[in-house]
Design a protein around this motif. Structure first.
Motif, PDB file in Angstrom:
ATOM      1  N   THR A  80      -4.947   9.101  -0.722  1.00 35.49           N
ATOM      2  CA  THR A  80      -6.413   9.077  -0.806  1.00 35.49           C
ATOM      3  C   THR A  80      -6.896   7.633  -0.844  1.00 35.49           C
ATOM      4  O   THR A  80      -6.136   6.719  -1.164  1.00 35.49           O
ATOM      5  CB  THR A  80      -6.943   9.790  -2.073  1.00 35.49           C
ATOM      6  N   ALA A  81      -8.159   7.454  -0.499  1.00 30.33           N
ATOM      7  CA  ALA A  81      -8.761   6.114  -0.595  1.00 30.33           C
ATOM      8  C   ALA A  81     -10.259   6.261  -0.795  1.00 30.33           C
ATOM      9  O   ALA A  81     -10.881   7.193  -0.289  1.00 30.33           O
ATOM     10  CB  ALA A  81      -8.481   5.309   0.671  1.00 30.33           C
ATOM     11  N   TRP A  95       0.811  -1.220   0.000  1.00 31.55           N
ATOM     12  CA  TRP A  95       0.000   0.000   0.000  1.00 31.55           C
ATOM     13  C   TRP A  95       0.843   1.269   0.000  1.00 31.55           C
ATOM     14  O   TRP A  95       0.487   2.275   0.559  1.00 31.55           O
ATOM     15  CB  TRP A  95      -1.048  -0.018   1.130  1.00 31.55           C
ATOM     16  N   ILE A  96       2.003   1.184  -0.688  1.00 29.54           N
ATOM     17  CA  ILE A  96       2.842   2.382  -0.827  1.00 29.54           C
ATOM     18  C   ILE A  96       2.823   2.829  -2.285  1.00 29.54           C
ATOM     19  O   ILE A  96       2.987   2.004  -3.196  1.00 29.54           O
ATOM     20  CB  ILE A  96       4.284   2.091  -0.375  1.00 29.54           C
ATOM     21  N   ASN A 147      -2.627  10.619   9.204  1.00 31.92           N
ATOM     22  CA  ASN A 147      -2.960  10.227   7.829  1.00 31.92           C
ATOM     23  C   ASN A 147      -1.772   9.462   7.244  1.00 31.92           C
ATOM     24  O   ASN A 147      -0.863   9.087   7.985  1.00 31.92           O
ATOM     25  CB  ASN A 147      -3.331  11.458   7.004  1.00 31.92           C
ATOM     26  N   ASN A 148      -1.793   9.204   5.956  1.00 31.99           N
ATOM     27  CA  ASN A 148      -0.669   8.504   5.334  1.00 31.99           C
ATOM     28  C   ASN A 148      -0.537   9.002   3.910  1.00 31.99           C
ATOM     29  O   ASN A 148      -1.205   8.512   3.006  1.00 31.99           O
ATOM     30  CB  ASN A 148      -0.908   6.992   5.361  1.00 31.99           C
ATOM     31  N   PRO A 149       0.329  10.024   3.710  1.00 31.30           N
ATOM     32  CA  PRO A 149       0.450  10.641   2.385  1.00 31.30           C
ATOM     33  C   PRO A 149       0.960   9.688   1.307  1.00 31.30           C
ATOM     34  O   PRO A 149       0.823   9.962   0.119  1.00 31.30           O
ATOM     35  CB  PRO A 149       1.445  11.793   2.603  1.00 31.30           C
ATOM     36  N   ASP A 150       1.532   8.554   1.720  1.00 32.06           N
ATOM     37  CA  ASP A 150       2.092   7.605   0.752  1.00 32.06           C
ATOM     38  C   ASP A 150       1.158   6.438   0.458  1.00 32.06           C
ATOM     39  O   ASP A 150       1.502   5.550  -0.316  1.00 32.06           O
ATOM     40  CB  ASP A 150       3.426   7.051   1.271  1.00 32.06           C
ATOM     41  N   PHE A 151      -0.029   6.429   1.090  1.00 29.25           N
ATOM     42  CA  PHE A 151      -0.937   5.293   0.894  1.00 29.25           C
ATOM     43  C   PHE A 151      -1.404   5.221  -0.551  1.00 29.25           C
ATOM     44  O   PHE A 151      -1.852   6.200  -1.132  1.00 29.25           O
ATOM     45  CB  PHE A 151      -2.160   5.413   1.813  1.00 29.25           C
ATOM     46  N   ARG A 171      11.683   6.256   3.304  1.00 31.59           N
ATOM     47  CA  ARG A 171      11.018   7.194   4.212  1.00 31.59           C
ATOM     48  C   ARG A 171       9.667   6.638   4.654  1.00 31.59           C
ATOM     49  O   ARG A 171       9.322   6.663   5.829  1.00 31.59           O
ATOM     50  CB  ARG A 171      10.841   8.543   3.514  1.00 31.59           C
ATOM     51  N   ALA A 172       8.910   6.103   3.696  1.00 30.10           N
ATOM     52  CA  ALA A 172       7.561   5.616   4.023  1.00 30.10           C
ATOM     53  C   ALA A 172       7.603   4.431   4.988  1.00 30.10           C
ATOM     54  O   ALA A 172       6.705   4.268   5.804  1.00 30.10           O
ATOM     55  CB  ALA A 172       6.829   5.226   2.742  1.00 30.10           C
ATOM     56  N   LEU A 173       8.644   3.609   4.892  1.00 30.83           N
ATOM     57  CA  LEU A 173       8.692   2.397   5.710  1.00 30.83           C
ATOM     58  C   LEU A 173       9.427   2.584   7.038  1.00 30.83           C
ATOM     59  O   LEU A 173       9.303   1.757   7.929  1.00 30.83           O
ATOM     60  CB  LEU A 173       9.356   1.255   4.926  1.00 30.83           C
ATOM     61  N   THR A 174      10.219   3.640   7.148  1.00 28.65           N
ATOM     62  CA  THR A 174      11.001   3.785   8.387  1.00 28.65           C
ATOM     63  C   THR A 174      10.593   4.996   9.221  1.00 28.65           C
ATOM     64  O   THR A 174      11.156   5.221  10.287  1.00 28.65           O
ATOM     65  CB  THR A 174      12.524   3.863   8.096  1.00 28.65           C
ATOM     66  N   THR A 175       9.633   5.778   8.715  1.00 27.78           N
ATOM     67  CA  THR A 175       9.118   6.886   9.525  1.00 27.78           C
ATOM     68  C   THR A 175       7.602   6.898   9.436  1.00 27.78           C
ATOM     69  O   THR A 175       7.013   6.290   8.532  1.00 27.78           O
ATOM     70  CB  THR A 175       9.639   8.265   9.046  1.00 27.78           C
TER      71      THR A 175
END
Ligand code: HEC
Length: 329
Positions: free
Chosen positions: A136-137, A49-50, A121-125, A58-62
């Motif tokens: 977005t989802a 989901w990245i 939230n998750n800007p990289d989702f 960055r997405a996986l370690t922060t």
């Protein structure tokens, strides 16, 4: 999914499991030298989901900074040498576990926190068919919902639950918010309404989130946080009154161990993986037949796993440099 590596494989009959652990122990000491595992969407589920263009390291370690109210009432309980916990932890653990969801979302490994990291939230989702722009989802997607799928592709930005901005329900103790959360779990993500105690704590967790940091501020993702979560989830599971509640938290514990297992992939980290596997299998057996002896054996197994995880964390995929090198292989 490479079934051989997953800690969450269904239920191994008990007598097989014992034999399996012996075989495993033998492999650990004398098996052929394994090679470092290659990373893909099966071996590291968060990659599912990245967004393709995101900075994966960055997405996986922060993750967005956690905004739990520092003044929340804490009824801290400490058990033996295990971690202490507050009741709001119950809500956070359920929120962060696929066990709260059902259907395709749970099978994929998604939890509320995959979209709302730390309740933010998750800007990289990004999931194909569910997301438009990253972050977005479409929560009325028929991929996730049998009942709410509206057949239209209408992704919305994932809101930061700590800010209560936009059209979010501000009063988290209102019946309206209860109904919203019930709808999210049961209708949007095909889950089962959890027992009242867990449901209340999920709501309390979200009620306790307060704006606390610059939008976009991030903190490191750590193995110790996942390990503490696994240990807390198991201790809490052992305190739960009903089998359903116990199972939900035990599944949350196993899922955390799986998440840890995914990040200790080096050939010379077999002893870390073995300790995680032993703890996870013991929890699976305890879920079917809880006992006091089982419980203390699990606490010991979790402690051993925690020691090995802590020792090897700098060489694990929680370390951005190690992760970057692994993604480039
Ligand atoms: C696939 C990503 C995703 C997952 C998983 C997810 N959400 Fe959300 N959530 C969203 C999006 C997108 C919105 C905004 C929807 C909208 O604006 O219509 C939202 C909105 C919300 C809101 C604001 C609702 C309001 O009107 O006040 C809350 C609270 C919330 N989610 C909680 C949860 C909980 C609890 C779970 C787990 C049971 C969960 N979310 C799982 C994406 C997700």
């Amino acid at each position: 999914m490479d079934r051989g590596r997953s800690l969450l494989n269904g239920h191994v009959p008990r007598f097989f499991a014992a034999g399996f652990l012996l075989v495993l122990a033998a492999c650990v000491s004398s098996g052929p030298p394994a090679t470092d595992l290659l990373l893909n969407r099966d071996t590291l589920r968060a990659l599912r989901w990245i967004a393709p263009a995101a900075d994966k390291v960055r997405a996986l370690t922060t993750e967005p900074v956690s905004c739990r109210n520092p003044h929340e009432p804490v009824s801290s309980i400490m058990i033996g040498d295990g971690p202490s916990f507050s009741t709001v932890d119950i809500g956070q653990l359920a929120f962060e576990s696929p066990a709260l969801l059902g259907g395709a979302a749970a099978r994929m490994g998604l939890s509320c926190s995959s979209c709302h990291l730390n309740g933010r939230n998750n800007p990289d989702f990004f999931v194909e068919g569910v997301s438009g722009a990253p972050g977005t989802a479409d929560v009325t997607s028929s991929l996730f919902s049998k009942t709410r799928g509206n057949g239209a592709f209408d992704p919305a930005p994932i809101p930061d639950i700590a800010t209560r901005d936009g059209k979010q329900i501000k009063d988290r103790l209102s019946p309206e918010f209860d109904a919203k959360v019930h709808g999210l779990i049961v209708e949007e993500f095909d889950g089962r309404q959890p027992g009242e105690k867990i449901f209340r704590e999920v709501v309390s967790y979200m009620d306790g989130l307060v704006p606390c940091a610059e939008p976009g501020a991030r903190q490191p993702v750590t193995a110790s946080r996942d390990m503490i979560a696994a240990r807390k989830a198991f201790v809490i599971a052992s305190f739960m009154d009903t089998p359903d509640e116990r199972r939900l938290l035990a599944r949350a514990a196993r899922e955390r161990l799986e998440r840890l297992n995914e990040r200790f992939t080096a050939a010379n980290q077999t002893d870390v993986r073995a300790a995680l596997l032993v703890a996870s299998q013991k929890i699976a057996m305890w879920m079917d037949a809880p006992s006091a002896e089982g419980e203390s054996a699990i606490r010991t197994a979790l402690k051993t796993a925690a020691e090995r995880v802590e020792r090897d964390e700098p060489r694990s995929l929680y370390n951005p440099d190690v992760l970057r090198a692994a993604l480039e292989r």
